[in-house]
Motif scaffolding. Structure first.
Motif, PDB file in Angstrom:
ATOM      1  N   GLN A  78      -7.811  36.446  13.463  1.00 19.45           N
ATOM      2  CA  GLN A  78      -8.709  36.775  13.059  1.00 19.45           C
ATOM      3  C   GLN A  78      -9.618  35.518  13.235  1.00 19.45           C
TER       4      GLN A  78
ATOM      5  N   ASN B 158      -5.097  38.593   8.926  1.00 17.89           N
ATOM      6  CA  ASN B 158      -6.526  39.340   9.377  1.00 17.89           C
ATOM      7  C   ASN B 158      -6.851  40.377   8.202  1.00 17.89           C
TER       8      ASN B 158
ATOM      9  N   CYS C  17      -4.328  39.114  17.911  1.00 16.86           N
ATOM     10  CA  CYS C  17      -5.544  39.281  18.025  1.00 16.86           C
ATOM     11  C   CYS C  17      -5.196  38.318  16.657  1.00 16.86           C
TER      12      CYS C  17
END
Length: 329
Positions: free
Chosen positions: A31, A72, A29
């Motif tokens: 950010q 992140n 993932c």
């Protein structure tokens, strides 16, 4: 002391191959950063960064160790880096567009990877690469000559073969390339302009400096350049491409290091040899100040906007801060 790398001419070739078995994009993932941290944040990296890139609010970093990662935050609010990809040599010319990641390694291998899949991978080689830029999703590689490529194919080679390319920037359909010159050079054409995609020369005499440039950046209506000796120059980004002979600035940098600076919102921001960020106002009264950050040269600086800075030091620390309200602990 690290000396600037000057490429040696090689025969150009290009091949395609699949990714090595141990290579693959990790589904991580990423950010999206919408505002700078309330106080300066730092992160220990394995080496200093060869490239720092903002893309759609995401922050990507390429390291001299061959790793490409995304920055992140962790649950405590500190910075963390997730490794997306790893190559066996130094990546540079990192560019991100959606899920497409492009970069070139120091040994001349060009990569195009889909960050959402480990199967889409393109690689080809043009020899040792010193600088990389993107034009209309096509890579332009700076070696002893300039190579325009598209989807793993070499389209055109052009430029001045007498000197190695040290830095490049694209403005519209014009490529500006800086060449490695020394104090004994008789020409002031250390930066030349070429039309794209033809590669025809369109501009010369853009600077009176005979020193090699380490970085070029576009901030309308100018192209700014930083030499290896710390001189900051600029010239018009549009015809007639005239240098601004009245603009004279200098930053105290460590000779031989390949510094990268940022320009945004009427400000020029560059790291210095003492670990500070030199902030120059390009408008009005010409403010100049230094923000103390660390004790190691800040060799790579990029701006998210006029005050939000990400910088990497020579000893491998990444910093994220608001230079108008740094709050450095």
């Amino acid at each position: 002391m690290l000396k600037p790398y000057i490429s040696k001419r090689r025969k150009t070739s290009h091949t395609s191959s699949k990714a090595p078995e141990d290579s693959g994009i990790k589904r991580i993932c990423t950010q999206k950063w919408t505002s700078p941290p309330l106080q300066a944040l730092s992160l220990e990296l394995k080496s200093h960064a060869s490239d720092i890139v903002w893309s759609e609010g995401r922050l990507f970093v390429a390291l001299l160790t061959g790793e490409i990662g995304v920055i992140n935050t962790n649950v405590e609010g500190g910075l963390t880096m997730a490794i997306l990809y790893n190559v066996s040599t130094i990546p540079r010319g990192l560019s991100i567009s959606g899920s497409c990641c492009r970069f070139v390694s120091l040994n001349g291998c060009c990569y195009k990877v889909d960050l959402s899949s480990s199967t889409n991978f393109t690689q080809f080689s043009v020899g040792t690469v010193n600088a990389v830029v993107t034009w209309q999703d096509n890579l332009i590689l700076g070696c002893n000559q300039l190579h325009l490529t598209q989807n793993g194919t070499l389209l055109r080679t052009f430029g001045n073969p007498s000197h190695a390319v040290s830095a490049m920037v694209v403005v519209g359909d014009t490529l500006f390339a800086a060449y490695d010159y020394n104090q004994y050079s008789s020409s002031n054409n250390s930066i030349l302009g070429y039309s794209l995609p033809e590669g025809a020369p369109v501009a010369a005499g853009l600077t009176t400096s005979l020193t090699s440039y380490t970085c070029l950046r576009h901030a309308p209506p100018w192209v700014y350049g930083l030499t290896l000796e710390g001189h900051v120059t600029r010239f018009g980004a549009e015809p007639p491409y005239r240098p601004d002979k009245n603009f004279r600035e200098r930053v105290a940098i460590s000779p031989g290091y390949r510094y990268q600076f940022g320009v945004a919102g009427g400000r020029f921001v560059c790291g210095d040899d003492r670990g500070g960020l030199v902030v120059l106002s390009l408008e009005g009264r010409g403010e100049r100040r230094t923000v103390a950050v660390t004790d190691s040269p800040l060799v790579n600086v990029t701006l998210r906007d006029k005050s939000w800075v990400v910088a990497c030091s020579w000893d491998g620390r990444l910093f994220m801060l608001d230079i108008d309200n740094p709050k450095i602990n």
